[in-house]
Scaffold this motif. Structure first.
Motif: not given
Ligand SMILES: Nc1c(NC[C@H](O)[C@H](O)[C@H](O)CO)[nH]c(=O)[nH]c1=O
Ligand SMILES: CC(=O)[C@@H](O)COP(=O)(O)O
Length: 158
Positions: A55-59, A79-83
């Motif tokens: 996920g984006a958090f790991e980028i 990445g795509a972080v969607i509320r």
């Molecule tokens: N909700 C979204 C996430 N959540 C996952 C986190 O990025 C991460 O992988 C997880 O918390 C484990 O560390 N990631 C996205 O890229 N987009 C989202 O909408």
């Protein structure tokens, strides 16, 4: 003196793309847009490394490793972080933008921010190859410009 990046050269350009698998229906489109632009600027496929993260958090952490390797002229993050229903969105967005921003300032390798942060799926779809364009294409163009600008500045400031 005004210094421009000049032509978006593709000579000897090695690019790393870090792309999140979360919301892959969007991020795969961002990746396609980035690869299309790089290809159209004649960056060889063999000079592009694509690294998938959960996920984006790991980028940021992976981008930091790639920066430290010194192997790349530029790093593209996608990445795509969607509320969703909770505040998780805010925490993910904050950490991703803070991490990539820190690398942009403190790292050795030019890096661009291609992570969509949207209120809903529709906004993400529109920004990954629909009427609002493709953020992956945009940042691929930006990384080539920054790489060349860096090269121009190195030459101009010798
Ligand atoms: N909700 C979204 C996430 N959540 C996952 C986190 O990025 C991460 O992988 C997880 O918390 C484990 O560390 N990631 C996205 O890229 N987009 C989202 O909408
Ligand atoms: C951005 C996210 O983490 C989000 O998609 C998670 O959804 P929820 O807040 O409904 O758990």
């Amino acid at each position: 003196m005004t210094i421009y990046s000049g032509n978006l050269t593709s000579k000897d350009v090695k690019i790393a793309i870090v792309v999140a698998r979360f919301n892959e229906f969007v991020t795969s489109k961002l990746l396609g847009g980035a690869l299309d632009v790089l290809g159209r600027h004649e960056v060889a496929a063999t000079d592009i490394d694509t690294i998938w993260v959960p996920g984006a958090f790991e980028i940021p952490a992976i981008a930091k490793l790639l920066d430290a390797s010194g192997k790349y002229d530029g790093i593209i993050t996608l990445g795509a972080v969607i509320r969703g229903e909770t505040s998780h969105y805010d925490y993910v967005c904050n950490e991703v933008s803070k991490g990539i921003g820190s690398l942009a300032l403190n790292g050795k390798t030019p890096i661009v921010f291609g992570v969509l942060t949207t209120e809903n799926v529709e906004q993400a779809i529109q920004r990954s190859g629909a009427k609002s364009g493709n953020k992956g294409s945009d940042v691929a163009t930006s990384i080539l410009e920054i790489i060349n600008l860096k090269r121009q500045l190195v030459t101009a400031t010798k």
